[in-house]
Design a protein around this motif. Structure first.
Motif, mmCIF file in Angstrom:
data_model
loop_
_atom_site.group_PDB
_atom_site.id
_atom_site.type_symbol
_atom_site.label_atom_id
_atom_site.label_comp_id
_atom_site.label_asym_id
_atom_site.label_seq_id
_atom_site.Cartn_x
_atom_site.Cartn_y
_atom_site.Cartn_z
ATOM 1 N N VAL A 127 6.088 9.989 6.305
ATOM 2 C CA VAL A 127 6.015 11.428 6.603
ATOM 3 C C VAL A 127 5.633 11.662 8.065
ATOM 4 O O VAL A 127 6.139 12.579 8.719
ATOM 5 N N ARG A 128 4.765 10.804 8.581
ATOM 6 C CA ARG A 128 4.412 10.936 10.000
ATOM 7 C C ARG A 128 5.641 10.721 10.888
ATOM 8 O O ARG A 128 5.834 11.427 11.882
ATOM 9 N N TRP A 129 6.458 9.749 10.531
ATOM 10 C CA TRP A 129 7.698 9.486 11.277
ATOM 11 C C TRP A 129 8.587 10.724 11.287
ATOM 12 O O TRP A 129 9.098 11.131 12.326
ATOM 13 N N ARG A 130 8.757 11.348 10.124
ATOM 14 C CA ARG A 130 9.599 12.558 10.044
ATOM 15 C C ARG A 130 8.994 13.692 10.869
ATOM 16 O O ARG A 130 9.709 14.399 11.596
ATOM 17 N N ASP A 156 0.859 -1.186 0.000
ATOM 18 C CA ASP A 156 0.000 0.000 0.000
ATOM 19 C C ASP A 156 0.897 1.237 0.000
ATOM 20 O O ASP A 156 1.392 1.663 1.041
ATOM 21 N N ASP A 157 1.116 1.808 -1.192
ATOM 22 C CA ASP A 157 2.010 2.961 -1.306
ATOM 23 C C ASP A 157 1.511 4.155 -0.493
ATOM 24 O O ASP A 157 2.309 4.916 0.064
ATOM 25 N N TYR A 158 0.195 4.341 -0.455
ATOM 26 C CA TYR A 158 -0.346 5.494 0.264
ATOM 27 C C TYR A 158 -0.096 5.354 1.771
ATOM 28 O O TYR A 158 0.344 6.297 2.437
ATOM 29 N N ALA A 159 -0.386 4.193 2.305
ATOM 30 C CA ALA A 159 -0.173 3.979 3.742
ATOM 31 C C ALA A 159 1.312 4.069 4.088
ATOM 32 O O ALA A 159 1.690 4.598 5.142
ATOM 33 N N ASN A 160 2.158 3.553 3.188
ATOM 34 C CA ASN A 160 3.596 3.626 3.434
ATOM 35 C C ASN A 160 4.083 5.076 3.461
ATOM 36 O O ASN A 160 4.897 5.466 4.306
ATOM 37 N N GLU A 215 -2.366 15.257 10.990
ATOM 38 C CA GLU A 215 -2.486 14.474 12.226
ATOM 39 C C GLU A 215 -1.471 14.906 13.282
ATOM 40 O O GLU A 215 -1.753 14.899 14.476
ATOM 41 N N THR A 216 -0.270 15.273 12.832
ATOM 42 C CA THR A 216 0.786 15.625 13.782
ATOM 43 C C THR A 216 0.844 17.115 14.081
ATOM 44 O O THR A 216 1.387 17.530 15.102
ATOM 45 N N GLY A 217 0.302 17.943 13.170
ATOM 46 C CA GLY A 217 0.368 19.387 13.372
ATOM 47 C C GLY A 217 1.681 19.997 12.929
ATOM 48 O O GLY A 217 1.994 21.128 13.313
ATOM 49 N N TRP A 218 2.455 19.267 12.106
ATOM 50 C CA TRP A 218 3.728 19.808 11.609
ATOM 51 C C TRP A 218 3.423 20.736 10.443
ATOM 52 O O TRP A 218 2.912 20.308 9.412
ATOM 53 N N ASP A 219 3.733 22.015 10.593
ATOM 54 C CA ASP A 219 3.337 23.035 9.627
ATOM 55 C C ASP A 219 4.434 23.239 8.583
ATOM 56 O O ASP A 219 5.247 24.166 8.667
ATOM 57 N N VAL A 220 4.472 22.345 7.573
ATOM 58 C CA VAL A 220 5.438 22.445 6.482
ATOM 59 C C VAL A 220 4.679 22.206 5.176
ATOM 60 O O VAL A 220 3.939 21.230 5.073
ATOM 61 N N PRO A 221 4.834 23.073 4.159
ATOM 62 C CA PRO A 221 4.127 22.847 2.892
ATOM 63 C C PRO A 221 4.647 21.615 2.167
ATOM 64 O O PRO A 221 5.832 21.271 2.268
ATOM 65 N N ALA A 222 3.752 20.943 1.431
ATOM 66 C CA ALA A 222 4.124 19.724 0.709
ATOM 67 C C ALA A 222 3.554 19.769 -0.700
ATOM 68 O O ALA A 222 2.428 20.228 -0.916
ATOM 69 N N ILE A 223 4.348 19.305 -1.666
ATOM 70 C CA ILE A 223 3.902 19.156 -3.049
ATOM 71 C C ILE A 223 4.362 17.788 -3.532
ATOM 72 O O ILE A 223 5.136 17.104 -2.860
ATOM 73 N N ARG A 279 -0.098 14.683 3.318
ATOM 74 C CA ARG A 279 -0.798 15.794 3.969
ATOM 75 C C ARG A 279 -1.643 15.297 5.150
ATOM 76 O O ARG A 279 -1.806 16.018 6.141
ATOM 77 N N ASP A 280 -2.159 14.085 5.051
ATOM 78 C CA ASP A 280 -2.875 13.506 6.208
ATOM 79 C C ASP A 280 -1.933 13.382 7.402
ATOM 80 O O ASP A 280 -2.304 13.697 8.541
ATOM 81 N N ALA A 281 -0.700 12.913 7.141
ATOM 82 C CA ALA A 281 0.273 12.770 8.224
ATOM 83 C C ALA A 281 0.618 14.124 8.829
ATOM 84 O O ALA A 281 0.754 14.259 10.057
ATOM 85 N N LEU A 282 0.751 15.146 7.987
ATOM 86 C CA LEU A 282 1.054 16.486 8.487
ATOM 87 C C LEU A 282 -0.092 17.018 9.340
ATOM 88 O O LEU A 282 0.118 17.637 10.395
#
Length: 577
Positions: free
Chosen positions: A427-430, A418-422, A465-473, A460-463
């Motif tokens: 990202v959640r780990w980071r 599951d690429d999405y879950a991985n 959930e954790t509240g880490w405020d960093v833009p992602a593309i 973006r879901d991981a961001l």
């Protein structure tokens, strides 16, 4: 912390020079500053001058401080702490260096050494501006008092003294050549020296020098004279002016320009009236300040372990009394030339700061294209697995558009197809490591996800959930489309900002696949039981086809294209697998 809380905390601080730190709930250092008066300087944060600093104060929950004897010590300690903690709200020189310290470790038999990262519990002295000088002094202390400099590993379980004992720079407490109590007395003498009792070391050196001179051992006497000079100069550091360099005078010419939220400093170095070096450095642009603020950040950080020149020429006055006093004490002239050849050199330094070295500024163009602040630090993410097995994630870093391998990280992921879950897990780990202060890297300015809408959504879901405020593309491979939460960009194939993202994406992919292959090659497979298939052939097959299933589906011609696989081996694979 609100303004009233800051002002209350300020009343508890002394009216003395020192360094203060704003920290969050997790103990992460958000900002480091120096002050002539800790009380007055911290009180000023009750009414922050900029939105950036106001945001820092809101995140902070603790204000810690350290008192110093002089304003010069505060200046140097501030630079050291900025480099050690990399606080997100400080202006930081990108090629961080630290001022040297001296530590006596917290052991029954303490070790003495020059370091930039002292051990917990150690007795630490400094910081010092001249690394060569402090190393000379530590060597002189070891020669005089026999203090050990070896690691704990080398110290433990020795049966006989090492070479340091034979050379006379260690009394070998490891093998009982000196008792712990006698060694402790010698270590105490070293502490007394660093605490101001210069004669503890200077007097024995002077006596040895005079004896060597009377014995006509002039080379040894000269060596001891140089050591004595270093010892006496160390305690004068920051307080005693150095004599003019005369014909050996050197000059550093600095030019600073600000480009959005990035600053560039060009340095021209002249010796004997001739330019011999040119280099450029990037910093975060200081909030609401011009080039003078850039110089205030650059000068103490840049000269962390470098020899100071005789003169420093700038395009603007840094207007920092602590820097001026420090440079004056070191015998350095700081000037802002108005006309003549020196003014021409400053203009040349400014031109060097403004030029881009012939390469397109992909980072700046990316910022313009996306409508974001300049993303000086971009982290790329990718995942790799073989139908869910040996799943791994990569996290690479580019600074200023160039790869910074010291910032590369990798992680084993949950085994699932599951690429999405991985990607979400990666990202959640980071993010969690960053928020908990367990990641020694500064926060990035932008995350680049290898993939399309699904991978970006997972990140973006991981961001969220954790509240880490960093833009992602994200950058999708097939059509090289750049995907953001707001829209999809289809940039020209030769766009420098697209090339920048492709380099980061490709590096994240390479790093992930490399780690996946390493893990996969360590796992047993049905290939292990086939006759004629050794470890190297097995690795070659897995690298070529990616999985046992694909090897099973391959025809004989495809199999024989792999090194080490002949017609007979290919038939065995097809028959037995």
């Amino acid at each position: 912390m609100d303004g009233a809380g800051v002002r209350r905390r300020a009343t508890e601080l002394p009216d003395e020079p020192g360094v203060y730190q704003f920290e969050d709930d997790d103990g992460r250092v958000l900002y480091v500053g120096k002050a002539v008066s800790l009380r007055e300087r911290v009180r000023s944060y009750g009414d922050p001058r900029s939105r950036r600093i106001a945001k820092m104060v809101q995140r902070a929950s603790v204000v810690d401080f350290a008192v110093t004897d002089t304003e010069t010590q505060a200046l140097l300690l501030e630079a050291n702490l900025i480099k050690r903690h990399r606080p997100p709200y400080n202006v930081r020189l990108k090629d961080d260096k630290s001022y040297p310290l001296v530590q006596l470790t917290d052991h029954a038999v303490p070790r003495i050494e020059v370091t930039r990262d002292p051990d917990d519990g150690a007795t630490v002295y400094g910081p010092f501006t001249d690394k060569g000088r402090v190393e000379t002094v530590v060597k002189a202390l070891r020669e005089t008092y026999g203090l050990r400099g070896c690691s704990d590993h080398k110290y433990s379980n020795r049966e006989r003294p090492c070479l340091d004992y034979e050379m006379g720079i260690c009394t070998a407490p490891c093998t009982g050549e000196i008792t712990e109590s006698a060694y402790a007395a010698d270590a105490e003498s070293a502490k007394r020296f660093f605490e101001g009792e210069v004669g503890v070391l200077a007097d024995p050196l002077r006596r040895a020098m005079e004896q060597a001179s009377s014995d006509q051992e002039f080379e040894r006497a000269a060596n001891l004279r140089d050591k004595l000079g270093a010892v006496e100069a160390l305690h004068g550091e920051g307080d005693t002016a150095v004599s003019d360099a005369g014909s050996g005078a050197t000059t550093d010419v600095l030019g600073a320009v600000i480009e959005g939220d990035r600053a560039v400093v060009a340095r021209l170095h002249a010796e004997g009236g001739k330019l011999v070096e040119r280099d450029r450095y990037t910093l975060d642009a200081p909030d609401g300040e011009g080039p003078a603020g850039v110089y205030r950040a650059f000068i103490p950080q840049y000269y962390a372990e470098r020899e100071l020149p005789s003169r420093i020429l700038c395009s603007e006055d840094p207007a920092d009394p602590e820097i001026e006093r420090w440079l004056e004490a070191e015998g350095v002239t700081l000037a802002v030339p108005g006309a003549g050849r020196e003014a021409t050199l400053v203009d040349l330094a400014l031109k060097n700061a403004q030029q881009r070295g012939g390469r397109a500024d992909g980072v700046g163009e990316l910022a313009d294209a996306l409508g974001i602040a300049r993303p000086e630090r971009i982290e790329g993410f990718d995942v790799s697995h073989a139908q869910g097995r040996s799943a791994v994630g990569s996290n690479v870093l580019a600074v200023g558009g160039d790869p910074d391998t010291s910032g590369y990280r990798r992680k084993k992921l949950t085994e699932r197809n599951d690429d999405y879950a991985n990607m979400r897990e990666l990202v959640r780990w980071r993010a969690e490591r960053a928020l908990q202060g367990r990641d020694d890297r500064p926060d990035p300015d932008l995350l680049l996800i290898d993939g399309g809408d699904g991978q970006l959504g997972a990140a973006r879901d991981a961001l969220a959930e954790t509240g880490w405020d960093v833009p992602a593309i994200a950058l999708a491979k097939d059509e090289e489309l750049v995907i953001t939460p707001e829209r999809v960009y289809d940039w020209d194939d030769d766009a420098p900002h697209l090339h920048l993202l492709q380099r980061v994406r490709d590096e994240a992919h390479r790093f992930a696949v490399q780690y996946h292959q390493t893990l996969r090659d360590e796992v047993s497979t049905p290939l292990d039981d086939l006759p004629g298939i050794g470890p190297e052939t097995r690795k070659a097959l897995l690298r070529r086809f990616g999985s046992v299933e694909r090897i099973r589906a391959a025809d004989r011609g495809e199999l024989t294209e792999v090194d080490g696989v002949g017609a007979a081996t290919a038939e065995t694979i097809q028959t037995r697998l």
